[in-house]
Scaffold this motif. Structure first.
Motif, PDB file in Angstrom:
ATOM      1  N   ASP A 201     -34.883  69.261 -11.514  1.00  0.00           N
ATOM      2  CA  ASP A 201     -34.163  68.486 -10.502  1.00  0.00           C
ATOM      3  C   ASP A 201     -34.906  68.495  -9.170  1.00  0.00           C
TER       4      ASP A 201
ATOM      5  N   LEU B  38     -31.298  74.743  -7.449  1.00  0.00           N
ATOM      6  CA  LEU B  38     -31.579  73.583  -8.294  1.00  0.00           C
ATOM      7  C   LEU B  38     -32.527  73.981  -9.411  1.00  0.00           C
ATOM      8  N   ARG B  39     -32.301  73.413 -10.583  1.00  0.00           N
ATOM      9  CA  ARG B  39     -33.262  73.602 -11.660  1.00  0.00           C
ATOM     10  C   ARG B  39     -34.567  72.940 -11.250  1.00  0.00           C
TER      11      ARG B  39
ATOM     12  N   ARG C  23     -35.513  75.633 -16.004  1.00  0.00           N
ATOM     13  CA  ARG C  23     -35.422  76.959 -15.383  1.00  0.00           C
ATOM     14  C   ARG C  23     -35.171  76.855 -13.886  1.00  0.00           C
ATOM     15  N   PHE C  24     -34.924  78.021 -13.281  1.00  0.00           N
ATOM     16  CA  PHE C  24     -34.705  78.084 -11.833  1.00  0.00           C
ATOM     17  C   PHE C  24     -35.947  78.682 -11.150  1.00  0.00           C
TER      18      PHE C  24
END
Lengths: 351, 329, 296
Positions: free
Chosen positions: A114, A110-111, A151-152
């Motif tokens: 999120d 998920l980013r 971003r991740f």
């Protein structure tokens, strides 16, 4: 006054069913008659070594485990007993958790935005735009750039991930956060940043924390009161300066003595021997008596309970109960309400 | 530095293979360990403290890492270039290691006795009966109660603290001259940590071996080491006797690290925090690698990488401003 | 891809690392056996898709006068017992064989993922679902498929259903195993604390983090299915003539194997190349997605 108590835990018991040595189910008693309160804007430290049950206690408070005995009230609502589900749903948005390992606490697929917005999405109370604005606001609050949302997790360092986890915890503006070893997976230079952040957020939003940790120095820096746990029970709970300046329970003393200090000139106190007993076959009486330098015959039989011993402190130790035990040691503590002379500590501390 | 140096590390530089080529994990690490010395190596993740220790015994991952420069001298040989057979003899016999996780370091299907005698048989060629007797003695030496019974148990029956004692027993089985302990107490509880540190101190005195203790915990280092090496981002930034280092650290990173530790002795309120984060090994940074986080950074710091400079007989610092104007506080 | 951002928050100086995206994709792109595998599979897929363009001959057009012509310029792969062009039939057969492999891989993957996650998330379903999977697994896949196609009638759809049933259990087991690990991770606990529903937990958190090993497995199922289809068609319960599949071309060629070796050789080569390509692809995926199994 009662309005200001956010968390009220009484006689909490927790046992897990596990497989015994021959495969038959056995009960593992992890918590035994735990009681404590946490007030609004207060931080209670829960310290202890592995197997003390501190982490289980924290997980019960956010509804991950259902206790096998005792009661827990959050914001005045019992989350134990028949109304558990309804009351948990009602208090959920005011309740959050910060994990130890920032690498496991974020879904790698998920980013970041999120992940942070997940409590908002589950509650379903915000429009898409408000939600995205809130994510940016939260990122700023924890000291990360606003564009981090896209971003991740793998693009962030451990300390930065812990900031993200804290941002997620703050998403619904909770009143009470359980922090389970929030800095112990971080490097020393990152620890201070996260501790400062947690304290700033408390000052800003009046948050209450249950701060679970094994590092006593960190606990002293962030908490107001400290409860020391040993093998499933609280052995001592006191305002932090009282506890750190004059620890009463022999285990608290041993624990404080054992912490290495950044002072090469320090005269090291006697090291306490032995190990934490097995929870499957706990020793009778006081669970600490197998390692206690002051153990008396009575400690092998009677389980000591938490009693007021003055200065806002409660100790579960037979040394501080009867007037007959250590008659000379009353000088440090005022007499407690019921007139029994409380025993002081100086004769007990070896360092 | 000292005449009686046991191991002498010179300009050790180790590189790791990544997706983007070779990156330098440690660079220009030089220090000596004297006979019977007690060296503490302290640093955060990415500081290269464990890489240094593993490289000393050439235990680094083959294929994914390589020595770019430097030497590790022991008994007249360079361990980085010695034949594998020589190294196998030195490992365990002359230089032993204890690691952080005592569970994964022990083989779960062998008894404690088997694992200790394995080392004994390998290096000393003793018989099985004698090895068993020796194993019991070693367990006694590391204060495992009821050693003659415990010797036949399997690792999973032991607590974390007991397992670490067994690891130490294996490490000292052949009376090594140097014991490298890599975060030996990090996985343990605080009261058990105190027991293990005390055990290591006693064994060092009894056996007269040198110990190199690697830790992230300044408290552990302060209580154990006589001399401290501070590492940051793959380089030694400071090297000093323990009392000097904790009384008057010279490198801004050492200062910052000490200031950011919450004190057990009190003092509430905000902590001092070193700003920024630890750089990745391959992150391009001009000059001093601590520069971007340093409170005292100057133009000269970015111009050239600072050298590790001696500012006294036993004190070295890698900081251009501090070594240039040594004398100010 | 390098941008450095500065923070302005209360802690200040929270500098982010340069961006690193698509690490897995980039590692894949650099992986030698993945490259070779991908090329092989793409080559076969392109050949199958553009079969009409490549040959321009009707795969079932029979020219009895041209029976058993060895490979020549006019018929690069020769002709079969009915005088049909083997190259054309192999290309059209690739369509059928690759399609069956792909559909079986995807369908068994999807079913396996759903069953595996259900078993991991709802512990009460675990035992019944897994016993069922064990029961299916206890038959050799090809025997099971043989039984099912025999029951459903020899058609392409039967082959697909049969092979899907045969390969679901392995996928379900793989997903269940990793889902059981993932469901205990802190981010799943965090979702539970926030009151997430079982569905949300399953499909947002557990499934996406449990499918990597399944993806690897799917490439192998793809390859196995091509082989299994060939075997079933060879035994006469698979895709029926005149529709060409690699399996039934070989089946038709077996009676003349000594005189007209080319009829069997070229579809056989197709099967080998497809299986090789998919296995190389799968190895690459496994190396990149599942670091635990990485060699060296």
């Amino acid at each position: 006054m009662a309005d200001d108590v956010l968390v009220e835990v009484r006689d909490l018991d927790m046992a897990f069913k596990i497989k015994g040595q021959r495969g038959q189910p056995t009960m593992l008693h992890v918590l035994h008659k735990l009681s404590f309160d946490i007030g609004r804007g207060e931080t209670l430290g829960l310290v202890g070594e592995s197997g003390s049950g501190k982490s289980t206690a924290g997980r019960i408070l956010v509804g991950l485990f259902e206790p096998t005995g005792g009661s827990v009230k959050l914001f005045g609502r019992p989350i134990t007993g028949p109304e558990r589900r309804a009351n948990l749903a009602a208090v959920r948005s005011r309740l959050q958790f910060v994990f130890q390992d920032p690498h496991a606490a974020l879904n790698p697929r998920l980013r970041v935005g999120d992940s942070i917005a997940e409590p908002i999405d589950i509650a379903g109370t915000m429009s898409r735009r408000d939600r995205n604005d809130r994510v940016k606001e939260l990122l700023e609050m924890v000291g990360l750039p606003r564009d981090s949302a896209e971003r991740f997790p793998h693009e962030f360092s451990g300390g930065q991930r812990q900031r993200i986890v804290i941002a997620r915890a703050l998403a619904l503006a909770p009143a009470f956060i359980v922090c389970d070893e929030p800095v112990s997976a971080l490097d020393v230079s990152m620890q201070a940043q996260i501790i400062n952040l947690l304290m700033d957020l408390q000052a800003r939003f009046g948050l209450s924390y249950l701060f679970i940790a094994h590092d006593l120095a960190v606990v002293r820096a962030v908490t107001h009161r400290v409860a020391v746990m040993y093998a499933g029970s609280i052995v001592e709970v006191a305002p932090k300066d009282v506890l750190y300046e004059k620890p009463q329970h022999p285990y608290t003393q041993a624990l404080l003595d054992a912490v290495p200090r950044p002072d090469p000139a320090r005269v090291r106190p006697q090291v306490i021997g032995g190990e934490v007993p097995s929870l499957l076959v706990p020793p009778p009486g006081c669970r600490f008596h197998t390692r206690c330098p002051h153990a008396m015959p009575r400690c092998r039989v009677d389980i000591p309970v938490l009693r007021e011993t003055g200065d806002g402190r409660q100790t579960a130790c037979h040394l501080y109960e009867g007037p007959s035990v250590i008659p000379s040691a009353a000088r440090d503590l005022p007499r407690s309400a019921h007139g029994a002379s409380s025993a002081g500590d100086p004769s007990l501390r070896s360092g | 530095m000292t005449a009686s140096s046991l191991v002498s590390i010179e300009d050790l530089t180790v590189q790791f293979r990544t997706d983007r080529g070779w990156t330098t994990a440690i660079e220009g690490v030089s220090f000596d360990v004297a006979e019977g010395d007690c060296v503490g190596v302290v640093g955060e993740s990415g500081s290269g403290k464990s890489v240094t220790a593993l490289s000393m015994l050439r235990l680094h991952a083959r294929g994914t890492s390589r020595f770019a420069r430097g030497s590790v001298r022991y008994g007249g040989q360079d361990l980085l270039r010695a034949p594998e057979r020589t190294l196998r003899q030195i490992r365990g016999r002359d230089i032993a290691m204890v690691f952080q996780d005592p569970m994964s370091s022990l083989n779960p299907v062998l008894t404690i006795c088997d694992q200790i005698s394995e080392t004994l048989c390998l290096h000393q060629g003793v018989s099985r009966a004698a090895a068993r007797q020796r194993a019991i003695e070693l367990l006694d030496l590391v204060r495992i109660p009821d050693a003659s019974r415990r010797v036949d148990e399997y690792p999973h029956r032991l607590s974390g603290g007991m397992r670490q004692r067994v690891m130490i027993a294996i490490a000292i089985a052949c009376r090594p001259r140097l014991l490298i302990a890599d975060e030996p107490t990090t996985a343990l509880d605080v009261t058990i940590q105190a027991q293990i540190l005390e055990l290591l101190r006693d064994l060092r005195a009894e056996l007269g071996m040198a110990v190199m203790l690697i830790s992230h915990d300044l408290g552990v280092i302060a209580e154990f080491a006589r001399r401290v090496i501070v590492m940051y981002a793959g380089r030694i930034v400071e090297d000093a006797p323990v009392d000097v280092l904790f009384r008057a650290p010279r490198h801004p990173y050492t200062e910052g690290l000490m200031a950011s530790m919450p004190a057990l002795e009190g003092g509430a309120g905000r902590l001092y925090a070193i700003p920024g984060r630890i750089p990745d090994a391959d992150e391009p940074i001009a000059g001093c690698r601590f520069g971007p986080r340093c409170a005292h950074v100057e133009a000269i710091c970015q111009a050239a990488a600072p050298e590790l400079v001696a500012i006294g007989a036993t004190h070295r610092v890698r900081c251009t401003p501090r070594t240039r104007t040594s004398g100010t506080s | 891809m390098t941008e450095i951002a500065l923070a302005t928050g209360p802690a200040g100086g929270a500098v982010l690392a340069p961006r690193r995206r698509f690490i897995a994709l980039r590692r894949l792109a650099a992986h030698r056996s993945f490259q070779i595998g991908l090329c092989l599979v793409l080559l076969l897929a392109v050949a199958a898709i553009f079969a009409p363009v490549i040959t321009g001959i009707d795969p079932s057009a029979m020219k009895v006068r041209l029976r058993f012509k060895p490979p020549s310029e006019a018929f690069p792969f020769g002709t079969d017992s009915f005088g049909r062009d083997v190259l054309t039939r192999v290309l059209y057969g690739a369509r059928v064989s690759l399609w069956i492999g792909l559909v079986v891989a995807v369908m068994s993957g999807v079913c396996g993922a759903v069953i595996g996650v259900l078993a991991a998330q709802f512990r009460r379903l675990d035992a019944p679902l897994m016993r069922l999977m064990d029961a299916l697994m206890s038959f050799p896949a090809i025997l099971l498929a043989l039984g099912i196609t025999a029951a459903l009638g020899p058609r392409m759809e039967s082959v697909i259903i049969a092979l899907t049933v045969a390969y679901v259990p392995a996928g379900a087991r793989i997903v269940r195993a990793s889902a059981l690990v993932v469901r205990e991770l802190d981010y799943v606990q965090a979702a539970r604390i926030a009151g997430a529903s079982d569905l949300r937990i399953m499909f947002r958190h557990i499934l996406p983090n449990s499918v990597s090993p399944l993806l690897v497995q799917m490439t192998f199922v793809f390859a196995y299915s091509i082989l299994a289809e060939a075997a079933l068609s060879f035994l006469g319960v698979g895709v029926q003539p005149p529709t060409a599949s690699w399996g039934n071309i070989i089946a038709e060629g077996r009676d003349y194997a000594t005189e007209a070796w080319w009829v069997m050789l070229f579809p056989g080569l197709g099967i080998s190349l497809a299986a090789l390509g998919l296995n190389l692809l799968g190895d690459g995926l496994r190396d990149v997605l599942d670091p635990r199994l990485k060699s060296g």
